[in-house]
Design an enzyme around this catalytic site. Sequence first.
Site, PDB file in Angstrom:
ATOM      1  N   GLU A  57       5.547  -2.516  12.790  1.00 38.15           N
ATOM      2  CA  GLU A  57       5.527  -1.986  13.924  1.00 38.15           C
ATOM      3  C   GLU A  57       3.665  -1.862  14.246  1.00 38.15           C
ATOM      4  O   GLU A  57       3.167  -1.478  15.244  1.00 38.15           O
ATOM      5  CB  GLU A  57       6.158  -0.149  13.709  1.00 38.15           C
ATOM      6  CG  GLU A  57       5.393   1.086  15.055  1.00 38.15           C
ATOM      7  CD  GLU A  57       5.138   2.082  14.657  1.00 38.15           C
ATOM      8  OE1 GLU A  57       6.327   2.460  15.229  1.00 38.15           O
ATOM      9  OE2 GLU A  57       5.593   2.617  13.531  1.00 38.15           O
ATOM     10  N   ASP A  58       3.093  -1.544  13.200  1.00 39.54           N
ATOM     11  CA  ASP A  58       1.803  -1.794  12.549  1.00 39.54           C
ATOM     12  C   ASP A  58       0.858  -2.774  13.223  1.00 39.54           C
ATOM     13  O   ASP A  58      -0.163  -3.272  13.527  1.00 39.54           O
ATOM     14  CB  ASP A  58       0.960  -1.484  11.027  1.00 39.54           C
ATOM     15  CG  ASP A  58       1.604  -0.346  10.745  1.00 39.54           C
ATOM     16  OD1 ASP A  58       1.798   1.259  12.075  1.00 39.54           O
ATOM     17  OD2 ASP A  58       1.932  -0.010   9.793  1.00 39.54           O
ATOM     18  N   CYS A 116       8.416   2.305  11.789  1.00 45.15           N
ATOM     19  CA  CYS A 116       7.697   1.657  11.294  1.00 45.15           C
ATOM     20  C   CYS A 116       8.362  -0.130  11.318  1.00 45.15           C
ATOM     21  O   CYS A 116       7.436  -0.457  10.831  1.00 45.15           O
ATOM     22  CB  CYS A 116       7.140   2.168  10.106  1.00 45.15           C
ATOM     23  SG  CYS A 116       6.544   3.715   9.583  1.00 45.15           S
ATOM     24  N   ASP A 138       3.157  -5.342   2.617  1.00 45.95           N
ATOM     25  CA  ASP A 138       3.832  -4.272   3.916  1.00 45.95           C
ATOM     26  C   ASP A 138       4.320  -4.715   5.086  1.00 45.95           C
ATOM     27  O   ASP A 138       4.436  -4.098   6.101  1.00 45.95           O
ATOM     28  CB  ASP A 138       2.351  -3.405   4.065  1.00 45.95           C
ATOM     29  CG  ASP A 138       1.684  -3.329   2.832  1.00 45.95           C
ATOM     30  OD1 ASP A 138       2.514  -2.324   2.777  1.00 45.95           O
ATOM     31  OD2 ASP A 138       0.706  -3.131   2.158  1.00 45.95           O
ATOM     32  N   HIS A 181      -0.246   8.314   9.504  1.00 52.57           N
ATOM     33  CA  HIS A 181      -0.500   7.725  11.265  1.00 52.57           C
ATOM     34  C   HIS A 181       0.104   9.404  12.428  1.00 52.57           C
ATOM     35  O   HIS A 181       0.499  10.101  11.541  1.00 52.57           O
ATOM     36  CB  HIS A 181       0.747   6.203  11.366  1.00 52.57           C
ATOM     37  CG  HIS A 181       0.363   5.154  10.698  1.00 52.57           C
ATOM     38  ND1 HIS A 181       1.494   4.222   9.608  1.00 52.57           N
ATOM     39  CD2 HIS A 181      -0.701   4.658  10.460  1.00 52.57           C
ATOM     40  CE1 HIS A 181       0.292   3.520   9.869  1.00 52.57           C
ATOM     41  NE2 HIS A 181      -0.159   3.192  10.182  1.00 52.57           N
ATOM     42  N   ARG A 195      -3.859  -6.396   5.505  1.00 49.42           N
ATOM     43  CA  ARG A 195      -2.056  -6.862   6.445  1.00 49.42           C
ATOM     44  C   ARG A 195      -3.190  -7.417   7.372  1.00 49.42           C
ATOM     45  O   ARG A 195      -2.430  -7.791   8.504  1.00 49.42           O
ATOM     46  CB  ARG A 195      -2.243  -5.125   6.913  1.00 49.42           C
ATOM     47  CG  ARG A 195      -1.645  -4.264   5.672  1.00 49.42           C
ATOM     48  CD  ARG A 195      -1.216  -2.514   6.476  1.00 49.42           C
ATOM     49  NE  ARG A 195       0.518  -3.661   7.195  1.00 49.42           N
ATOM     50  CZ  ARG A 195       1.104  -2.430   7.834  1.00 49.42           C
ATOM     51  NH1 ARG A 195       0.926  -1.901   7.628  1.00 49.42           N
ATOM     52  NH2 ARG A 195       2.520  -2.653   8.452  1.00 49.42           N
ATOM     53  N   ARG A 208      -6.414   4.099   9.479  1.00 45.96           N
ATOM     54  CA  ARG A 208      -6.535   3.133   9.989  1.00 45.96           C
ATOM     55  C   ARG A 208      -6.525   2.539  11.457  1.00 45.96           C
ATOM     56  O   ARG A 208      -6.730   1.328  11.408  1.00 45.96           O
ATOM     57  CB  ARG A 208      -5.010   2.277   9.704  1.00 45.96           C
ATOM     58  CG  ARG A 208      -4.508   2.799   8.242  1.00 45.96           C
ATOM     59  CD  ARG A 208      -4.544   1.981   7.454  1.00 45.96           C
ATOM     60  NE  ARG A 208      -3.808   2.052   6.369  1.00 45.96           N
ATOM     61  CZ  ARG A 208      -2.600   1.501   5.763  1.00 45.96           C
ATOM     62  NH1 ARG A 208      -1.839   1.261   6.033  1.00 45.96           N
ATOM     63  NH2 ARG A 208      -2.836   2.340   4.570  1.00 45.96           N
ATOM     64  N   LEU A 257       0.749  -1.091   0.104  1.00 45.55           N
ATOM     65  CA  LEU A 257      -0.159   0.257   0.236  1.00 45.55           C
ATOM     66  C   LEU A 257       1.051   1.260  -0.006  1.00 45.55           C
ATOM     67  O   LEU A 257       2.164   1.137   0.561  1.00 45.55           O
ATOM     68  CB  LEU A 257      -0.573  -0.043   1.192  1.00 45.55           C
ATOM     69  CG  LEU A 257      -1.575  -1.090   1.079  1.00 45.55           C
ATOM     70  CD1 LEU A 257      -2.989  -1.634   2.381  1.00 45.55           C
ATOM     71  CD2 LEU A 257      -2.976  -0.809   0.321  1.00 45.55           C
TER      72      LEU A 257
END
Length: 256
Positions: free
Chosen positions: A66-67, A251, A61, A164, A86, A132, A19
Amino acid sequence: MAYTRALVRPPASTFADGLTRSDEGPPDIGLALDQHRAYCQALEECGLEVTALPADPGFPDSTFVEDAAIVTEQGAIAMRPGAPSRAGEVEGVVAALRSYFREVAQIFAPGTVDGGDVCEVDGHFLIGLSARTNEQGARQLARLLGDMQYKSSIVDIRGSRLLHLKTGLAYLGTGCVAVTHELAREPALNRYEKIPVQADERYAANCIRVNDYVLVASGYPKIADQLAARRYHVKPVEMSEFRKMDGGLSCLSLRF
C-alpha cells in the site's frame, strides 16, 4: 467503489529486518506467511481476483504494498516512501500496475508520501502529514489528484502516536469512519458518522471495507461488535505477525 482486483506481495525471508516501533519481538516468518495466505483468501471471498508479486528479500518491508502506490477510479499514482530503505519497493509495484493503467503518475523529490497516509472517503482524499509524508509530497499528491478531478484535504498527524493516517482511520462506506481518539476531533471528519475505536483496541482501527465485507484484525471484539451492530458483515483476519512490524490490513494490498 466496488473492487474487483487486489495486488499483494508475500513477506520475504528478511521480513523481521524491516522497520518497526513495536516491542512485541520479531515476527515468526512461517506464521506470517500463513496469515498472508489467509488474508489473500479473505480478499478472494470478498470477490477479488488476487495477484501476488514475488517476495522480495532485498526489501524487508515490501509486503506492505500500500505504501508504494495509490489506486483511484481515474488512475494510479506512485508514491515516494518516506523511509529511504523502502525507495526500491516502488518500481516493482508500478510495473505491475502498468498492466492495468496506461500511465502511472508519481511523486518526486523532495516530496515523500506513504500510501498509508492516504484515505479515500467517497471520492475525497485525506492526506496525512506524518513522519513519512512531508508537506512537499502532500502538496504534489493534492495536485495530481486535482488533475484527476478529485478534491483533497491535508490532515496533520505529526503530533500524534500514529505512524500513518490509516493507523487511526478507516472509511467504511455509508458515511461512516472508524477512528481512534487522535482523530476524533479532526475537522475534516465532521461530516461523517464516527465509530470510536477504544484505546485498548487501537490497532483494529486499520480495518478495510471490501465490497460487502469489513475485514477486521482478529482479537478485537469491541470494534467487531460495533460494526456488526451497524449491520456490517465482519470478517476477522489474523494479523499478529504483521502487527509486530507496524503493519495493518490496509497495508497488505492495493485494491481496485
